[in-house]
Design a protein around this motif. Structure first.
Motif, PDB file in Angstrom:
ATOM      1  N   ILE A  12       0.827  -1.218   0.000  1.00 19.68           N
ATOM      2  CA  ILE A  12       0.000   0.000   0.000  1.00 19.68           C
ATOM      3  C   ILE A  12       0.860   1.267   0.000  1.00 19.68           C
ATOM      4  N   ALA A  13       2.110   1.140   0.435  1.00 20.17           N
ATOM      5  CA  ALA A  13       3.009   2.291   0.346  1.00 20.17           C
ATOM      6  C   ALA A  13       3.231   2.700  -1.102  1.00 20.17           C
ATOM      7  N   GLU A  14       3.103   1.718  -2.017  1.00 20.74           N
ATOM      8  CA  GLU A  14       3.273   1.985  -3.447  1.00 20.74           C
ATOM      9  C   GLU A  14       1.940   2.096  -4.177  1.00 20.74           C
ATOM     10  N   SER A  15       0.825   1.987  -3.451  1.00 18.89           N
ATOM     11  CA  SER A  15      -0.495   1.982  -4.076  1.00 18.89           C
ATOM     12  C   SER A  15      -1.003   3.410  -4.268  1.00 18.89           C
ATOM     13  N   VAL A  16      -1.103   3.836  -5.506  1.00 16.22           N
ATOM     14  CA  VAL A  16      -1.652   5.165  -5.806  1.00 16.22           C
ATOM     15  C   VAL A  16      -3.091   5.249  -5.341  1.00 16.22           C
ATOM     16  N   LEU A  17      -3.847   4.156  -5.508  1.00 18.96           N
ATOM     17  CA  LEU A  17      -5.247   4.142  -5.105  1.00 18.96           C
ATOM     18  C   LEU A  17      -5.390   4.393  -3.611  1.00 18.96           C
ATOM     19  N   TRP A  18      -4.637   3.655  -2.791  1.00 24.83           N
ATOM     20  CA  TRP A  18      -4.711   3.841  -1.342  1.00 24.83           C
ATOM     21  C   TRP A  18      -4.268   5.242  -0.934  1.00 24.83           C
ATOM     22  N   GLN A  19      -3.149   5.685  -1.465  1.00 25.54           N
ATOM     23  CA  GLN A  19      -2.595   6.971  -1.057  1.00 25.54           C
ATOM     24  C   GLN A  19      -3.488   8.148  -1.443  1.00 25.54           C
ATOM     25  N   HIS A  20      -4.364   7.962  -2.435  1.00 28.46           N
ATOM     26  CA  HIS A  20      -5.241   9.038  -2.867  1.00 28.46           C
ATOM     27  C   HIS A  20      -6.657   8.945  -2.292  1.00 28.46           C
ATOM     28  N   LEU A  21      -6.900   7.955  -1.427  1.00 33.91           N
ATOM     29  CA  LEU A  21      -8.180   7.965  -0.715  1.00 33.91           C
ATOM     30  C   LEU A  21      -8.250   9.228   0.134  1.00 33.91           C
ATOM     31  N   PRO A  22      -9.365   9.972   0.100  1.00 35.19           N
ATOM     32  CA  PRO A  22      -9.438  11.206   0.895  1.00 35.19           C
ATOM     33  C   PRO A  22      -9.102  11.002   2.371  1.00 35.19           C
ATOM     34  N   ALA A  23      -9.525   9.867   2.932  1.00 32.63           N
ATOM     35  CA  ALA A  23      -9.301   9.610   4.361  1.00 32.63           C
ATOM     36  C   ALA A  23      -7.841   9.301   4.664  1.00 32.63           C
ATOM     37  N   VAL A  24      -7.047   9.044   3.626  1.00 31.21           N
ATOM     38  CA  VAL A  24      -5.611   8.776   3.781  1.00 31.21           C
ATOM     39  C   VAL A  24      -4.790   9.978   3.328  1.00 31.21           C
ATOM     40  N   ARG A  25      -5.212  10.564   2.227  1.00 27.85           N
ATOM     41  CA  ARG A  25      -4.448  11.655   1.594  1.00 27.85           C
ATOM     42  C   ARG A  25      -4.388  12.918   2.451  1.00 27.85           C
ATOM     43  N   ASP A  26      -5.473  13.229   3.141  1.00 29.86           N
ATOM     44  CA  ASP A  26      -5.621  14.549   3.752  1.00 29.86           C
ATOM     45  C   ASP A  26      -5.208  14.646   5.212  1.00 29.86           C
ATOM     46  N   GLN A  27      -4.948  13.521   5.875  1.00 26.19           N
ATOM     47  CA  GLN A  27      -4.547  13.554   7.281  1.00 26.19           C
ATOM     48  C   GLN A  27      -3.881  12.237   7.679  1.00 26.19           C
ATOM     49  N   ALA A  28      -3.223  12.238   8.837  1.00 27.62           N
ATOM     50  CA  ALA A  28      -2.518  11.046   9.298  1.00 27.62           C
ATOM     51  C   ALA A  28      -3.502   9.904   9.550  1.00 27.62           C
ATOM     52  N   VAL A  29      -3.055   8.694   9.253  1.00 28.46           N
ATOM     53  CA  VAL A  29      -3.844   7.485   9.496  1.00 28.46           C
ATOM     54  C   VAL A  29      -3.545   6.992  10.914  1.00 28.46           C
ATOM     55  N   LEU A  30      -4.589   6.577  11.635  1.00 29.06           N
ATOM     56  CA  LEU A  30      -4.412   6.052  12.980  1.00 29.06           C
ATOM     57  C   LEU A  30      -4.103   4.558  12.910  1.00 29.06           C
ATOM     58  N   ASP A  31      -3.082   4.143  13.633  1.00 30.27           N
ATOM     59  CA  ASP A  31      -2.690   2.732  13.707  1.00 30.27           C
ATOM     60  C   ASP A  31      -3.172   2.177  15.042  1.00 30.27           C
ATOM     61  N   LEU A  32      -4.055   1.173  15.007  1.00 34.49           N
ATOM     62  CA  LEU A  32      -4.682   0.642  16.217  1.00 34.49           C
ATOM     63  C   LEU A  32      -4.227  -0.792  16.474  1.00 34.49           C
ATOM     64  N   PRO A  33      -4.132  -1.194  17.736  1.00 34.48           N
ATOM     65  CA  PRO A  33      -3.719  -2.566  18.064  1.00 34.48           C
ATOM     66  C   PRO A  33      -4.788  -3.570  17.668  1.00 34.48           C
ATOM     67  N   ALA A  34      -4.403  -4.829  17.624  1.00 32.86           N
ATOM     68  CA  ALA A  34      -5.353  -5.902  17.310  1.00 32.86           C
ATOM     69  C   ALA A  34      -6.518  -5.886  18.291  1.00 32.86           C
ATOM     70  N   VAL A  35      -7.719  -6.041  17.740  1.00 32.62           N
ATOM     71  CA  VAL A  35      -8.951  -6.084  18.542  1.00 32.62           C
ATOM     72  C   VAL A  35      -9.842  -7.169  17.958  1.00 32.62           C
ATOM     73  N   TRP A  36     -10.356  -8.053  18.808  1.00 30.04           N
ATOM     74  CA  TRP A  36     -11.281  -9.088  18.347  1.00 30.04           C
ATOM     75  C   TRP A  36     -12.659  -8.459  18.229  1.00 30.04           C
ATOM     76  N   SER A  37     -13.120  -8.262  17.005  1.00 32.29           N
ATOM     77  CA  SER A  37     -14.351  -7.505  16.769  1.00 32.29           C
ATOM     78  C   SER A  37     -15.608  -8.355  16.873  1.00 32.29           C
ATOM     79  N   PHE A  38     -15.458  -9.641  17.188  1.00 31.85           N
ATOM     80  CA  PHE A  38     -16.594 -10.549  17.207  1.00 31.85           C
ATOM     81  C   PHE A  38     -17.165 -10.760  18.611  1.00 31.85           C
ATOM     82  N   GLY A  39     -16.931  -9.827  19.498  1.00 34.67           N
ATOM     83  CA  GLY A  39     -17.537  -9.908  20.821  1.00 34.67           C
ATOM     84  C   GLY A  39     -16.534 -10.100  21.932  1.00 34.67           C
ATOM     85  N   GLY A  40     -16.966  -9.732  23.133  1.00 38.63           N
ATOM     86  CA  GLY A  40     -16.120  -9.792  24.306  1.00 38.63           C
ATOM     87  C   GLY A  40     -15.847  -8.390  24.817  1.00 38.63           C
ATOM     88  N   LEU A  41     -16.285  -8.096  26.031  1.00 36.19           N
ATOM     89  CA  LEU A  41     -16.075  -6.757  26.577  1.00 36.19           C
ATOM     90  C   LEU A  41     -14.597  -6.373  26.675  1.00 36.19           C
TER      91      LEU A  41
END
Length: 296
Positions: A237-266
């Motif tokens: 994706i560092a070389e992906s023109v498509l990814w780099q030109h997404l408005p949500a990527v192009r215009d501000q820093a991307v947040l990097d989040l730790p692994a999270v199990w999204s299928f449940g569990g408080l």
């Protein structure tokens, strides 16, 4: 007279001890159930794919005493039969395994996403159901309340003027899961006062599997990427023109989040909330990374 009081205390103490039920010996197939059982002080005797749990779920940590069962879809039946289990817990996802598992011990199916209501409420319900199974009802109520309180506290670290968030998890360099309002992640965002930029259709787990070009039409949003990221994807994706030109990527820093199990569990809810709060702190301090592109 003193000896009578002592005898009474001995008898009442003995009765209290006898009345306290032992913790059942549980094997858990689902990771959301595993993390919940650990969090309420009743870790399972055995679980599946311990190492992968560390990669995808992140925590709480699995005690060394927990036995490894192999694959979630094909647990080690020989080992299961040797563990003198009282119950095996599954979710409806693993219902096809019930017939085999029942040969070893009674099977309890406790779900999160397979009935009506919010993912948060369903996760709370499943926490209570698991707690009842292992006689940890009071611990579960304390845990539920502490989770609510922690998410509320972490919300105070989110900037008041924060943009809507696109939360994604890479499948490969061209496809992502994007989480909607009805996911556990979306529920936590709502509780933290963060608008979800993804307002299109999702599946019953609350996410949509889409090619990244589907995100190109979403303006005024910030991207957040949930670990783990498949090997080689950051380089692609560092070389992906498509990814780099997404408005949500192009215009501000991307947040990097730790692994999270999204299928449940408080525990996943608080882990996601902590990850978000930490990411916004890094952003405010200028320490946000540029692994996924966007402005430094």
């Amino acid at each position: 007279m003193g000896w009578l009081i002592g005898l009474a205390l001995f008898v009442s103490g003995g009765l209290s001890a006898a009345a306290a039920p032992d913790t059942p010996r549980v094997a858990a197939i689902d990771w959301g159930q595993v993390q919940t059982l650990i969090a309420i002080g009743a870790p399972p005797v055995a679980m599946a794919q311990v190492a992968s749990y560390g990669d995808w779920v992140g925590g709480p940590a699995v005690p060394d005493s927990v036995r490894e069962l192999g694959l979630r879809v094909q647990p080690n039946m020989e080992l299961l039969s040797q563990l003198d289990l009282d119950v095996i817990t599954i979710t409806p996802m693993y219902e096809n395994s019930r017939a085999r598992l029942t040969q070893v011990a009674p099977v309890e199916s406790i779900d999160v996403y397979y009935h009506e209501g919010s993912a948060w409420d369903n996760t709370v319900d499943s926490t209570r159901a698991l707690a009842k199974l292992v006689h940890r009802e009071a611990a579960a109520e304390r845990f539920i309340e502490s989770t609510r309180a922690e998410v509320e506290q972490l919300a105070q670290r989110v900037p008041a003027d924060t943009q809507p968030l696109l939360v994604v998890q890479f499948i490969d360099a061209r496809h992502v899961r994007v989480f909607g309002d009805d996911s556990l992640i979306g529920n936590v965002m709502s509780r933290m006062g963060i608008a979800n930029a993804w307002q299109e259709e999702t599946n019953f787990w609350g996410f949509a599997l889409v090619p990244i070009e589907r995100l190109a039409a979403i303006e005024n949003a910030r991207m957040a990427v949930v670990d783990p990221v498949p090997v080689g994807v950051p380089e692609e994706i560092a070389e992906s023109v498509l990814w780099q030109h997404l408005p949500a990527v192009r215009d501000q820093a991307v947040l990097d989040l730790p692994a999270v199990w999204s299928f449940g569990g408080l525990p996943s809810a608080t882990r996601f909330a902590r990850g978000l709060a930490d990411a916004y702190d890094r952003l405010a301090s200028g320490a946000a990374g540029d692994e996924f592109g966007g402005l430094p």
